[in-house]
Design a protein around this motif. Structure first.
Motif, short mmCIF file in Angstrom:
data_model
loop_
_atom_site.label_atom_id
_atom_site.label_comp_id
_atom_site.label_asym_id
_atom_site.label_seq_id
_atom_site.Cartn_x
_atom_site.Cartn_y
_atom_site.Cartn_z
N ASP A 152 0.84 -1.19 0.00
CA ASP A 152 0.00 0.00 0.00
C ASP A 152 0.88 1.24 0.00
OD1 ASP A 152 -2.04 -1.81 0.18
OD2 ASP A 152 -2.57 -1.33 2.26
N VAL A 153 0.54 2.18 -0.88
CA VAL A 153 1.30 3.42 -1.03
C VAL A 153 0.32 4.58 -1.00
CG1 VAL A 153 2.83 4.74 -2.58
CG2 VAL A 153 3.08 2.26 -2.41
N VAL A 154 0.67 5.63 -0.25
CA VAL A 154 -0.15 6.84 -0.19
C VAL A 154 0.45 7.85 -1.17
CG1 VAL A 154 -0.95 8.73 1.27
CG2 VAL A 154 -0.80 6.41 2.21
N LEU A 155 -0.41 8.40 -2.03
CA LEU A 155 -0.01 9.39 -3.03
C LEU A 155 -0.76 10.69 -2.76
CD1 LEU A 155 -0.25 7.04 -6.14
CD2 LEU A 155 1.82 7.65 -4.86
N GLU A 156 -0.03 11.80 -2.84
CA GLU A 156 -0.59 13.12 -2.56
C GLU A 156 -0.37 14.04 -3.76
OE1 GLU A 156 1.71 14.03 0.96
OE2 GLU A 156 0.13 13.18 2.23
N PRO A 157 -1.04 15.21 -3.78
CA PRO A 157 -0.84 16.13 -4.88
C PRO A 157 0.64 16.45 -5.10
CG PRO A 157 -2.72 16.82 -3.59
CD PRO A 157 -2.05 15.70 -2.83
N GLY A 158 1.04 16.36 -6.36
CA GLY A 158 2.44 16.59 -6.74
C GLY A 158 3.24 15.31 -6.86
N ASP A 159 2.70 14.18 -6.35
CA ASP A 159 3.39 12.90 -6.45
C ASP A 159 3.24 12.31 -7.85
OD1 ASP A 159 3.84 13.17 -3.72
OD2 ASP A 159 2.92 11.24 -3.19
N LEU A 160 4.27 11.59 -8.25
CA LEU A 160 4.26 10.82 -9.49
C LEU A 160 4.56 9.38 -9.13
CD1 LEU A 160 4.46 10.46 -12.64
CD2 LEU A 160 6.90 10.95 -12.37
N VAL A 161 3.85 8.45 -9.74
CA VAL A 161 4.20 7.03 -9.63
C VAL A 161 4.28 6.49 -11.06
CG1 VAL A 161 1.83 6.17 -9.32
CG2 VAL A 161 3.74 4.85 -8.46
N VAL A 162 5.36 5.75 -11.33
CA VAL A 162 5.54 5.14 -12.64
C VAL A 162 5.45 3.63 -12.45
CG1 VAL A 162 7.02 4.91 -14.66
CG2 VAL A 162 7.04 7.05 -13.37
N PRO A 177 4.19 5.81 -22.48
CA PRO A 177 5.23 6.19 -23.43
C PRO A 177 4.68 6.23 -24.86
CG PRO A 177 6.06 4.51 -21.93
CD PRO A 177 4.57 4.62 -21.70
N ALA A 178 5.17 7.17 -25.65
CA ALA A 178 4.73 7.29 -27.04
C ALA A 178 4.85 5.94 -27.74
CB ALA A 178 5.57 8.34 -27.76
N GLY A 181 12.86 7.74 -21.95
CA GLY A 181 13.30 8.57 -20.84
C GLY A 181 12.25 8.67 -19.76
N ASP A 182 12.56 9.47 -18.78
CA ASP A 182 11.72 9.70 -17.61
C ASP A 182 10.52 10.59 -18.00
OD1 ASP A 182 12.22 9.73 -14.36
OD2 ASP A 182 11.13 11.50 -15.06
N PRO A 183 9.31 10.32 -17.47
CA PRO A 183 8.16 11.13 -17.86
C PRO A 183 8.22 12.59 -17.42
CG PRO A 183 7.54 9.54 -16.18
CD PRO A 183 8.95 9.24 -16.57
N LEU A 184 9.00 12.90 -16.38
CA LEU A 184 9.13 14.29 -15.94
C LEU A 184 10.46 14.92 -16.35
CD1 LEU A 184 7.67 14.50 -12.32
CD2 LEU A 184 6.64 15.28 -14.46
N TYR A 185 11.52 14.14 -16.38
CA TYR A 185 12.86 14.71 -16.54
C TYR A 185 13.58 14.28 -17.81
CZ TYR A 185 11.82 15.79 -11.74
OH TYR A 185 11.20 16.24 -10.60
N PRO A 210 15.57 12.15 -20.83
CA PRO A 210 16.60 11.12 -20.97
C PRO A 210 17.54 10.98 -19.78
CG PRO A 210 16.44 12.41 -22.97
CD PRO A 210 15.57 13.09 -21.94
N GLY A 211 17.75 11.99 -18.99
CA GLY A 211 18.69 11.89 -17.87
C GLY A 211 18.03 11.71 -16.52
N GLY A 212 16.74 11.45 -16.51
CA GLY A 212 16.01 11.40 -15.24
C GLY A 212 16.17 10.10 -14.46
N PRO A 213 15.55 10.07 -13.29
CA PRO A 213 15.67 8.93 -12.39
C PRO A 213 15.23 7.59 -13.00
CG PRO A 213 14.66 10.76 -11.26
CD PRO A 213 14.77 11.16 -12.70
N LEU A 214 14.20 7.60 -13.84
CA LEU A 214 13.74 6.36 -14.44
C LEU A 214 14.86 5.68 -15.22
CD1 LEU A 214 10.47 5.41 -16.05
CD2 LEU A 214 12.49 5.32 -17.49
N VAL A 215 15.64 6.46 -15.91
CA VAL A 215 16.74 5.90 -16.70
C VAL A 215 17.75 5.18 -15.81
CG1 VAL A 215 18.63 6.47 -18.29
CG2 VAL A 215 16.41 7.61 -18.52
#
Length: 175
Positions: free
Chosen positions: A96-106, A129-130, A159-163, A165-170
């Motif tokens: 179980d995860v709590v998500l609040e305004p401004g949070d992103l979950v991938v 992703p496209a 790449g990362d949905p917010l950042y 090619p260099g983002g955390p997802l990568v």
């Protein structure tokens, strides 16, 4: 939990095993970015603009289904723009995860998810992703292995949905 030093973004990585009903994704963790965007005016539009700019076209605004489901053909980004929601990830015995305004979950392809409870009017921007189109799958022991094979074939996003090619997802997924 790991830290993204170049952007100062905290990322929580959660690995979820196949539970026999939901394949989840054994090679890719769920990524939770608490307060990825500062709450404020037009948070939904800000998520949409970031997703669109980084190759994850915003696909919808709504909530999160109250039943377990997963997408075997696409990864999914969920940006919370209003309300607070508790989601169960990974199937009935998941986390179980709590998500609040401004949070992103991938959510990597195959990850089970379900809304358990929410406070306030829940607002979510969803994106994929496209080139990826989500299907809608329900937990099913008889089809779990076949769905896992489909999940394994879903390509990594560019790449990362917010950042981008260099983002955390990568760093976490190796895109």
């Amino acid at each position: 939990m790991s830290e993204n030093p170049d952007r100062g973004v905290e990322v929580k990585a959660l690995r979820l095993p196949d539970d026999g009903q939901v394949p989840n994704n054994p090679r890719l963790p769920v990524l939770h970015y608490p307060r990825a965007l500062a709450p404020g005016a037009d948070l939904a539009a800000r998520f949409e603009a970031a997703f669109d700019a980084n190759g994850w076209p915003a696909a919808w605004r709504n909530g999160i289904h109250g039943h377990h489901h997963f997408h075997s053909t696409a990864h999914e980004a969920l940006g919370i723009y209003s309300g607070t929601v508790t989601v169960r990830l990974g199937g009935e015995d998941g986390a179980d995860v709590v998500l609040e305004p401004g949070d992103l979950v991938v959510l990597p392809a195959g990850t089970g998810h379900k809304r358990l409870a929410c406070r306030g009017r829940l607002g979510v921007v969803g994106a994929y992703p496209a080139g990826q189109s989500p299907d809608m799958c329900r937990p099913d022991a008889g089809r779990c292995a076949a769905r896992a094979a489909v999940v394994a074939a879903v390509p990594l996003p560019p790449g990362d949905p917010l950042y981008g090619p260099g983002g955390p997802l990568v760093r976490h997924w190796g895109s």
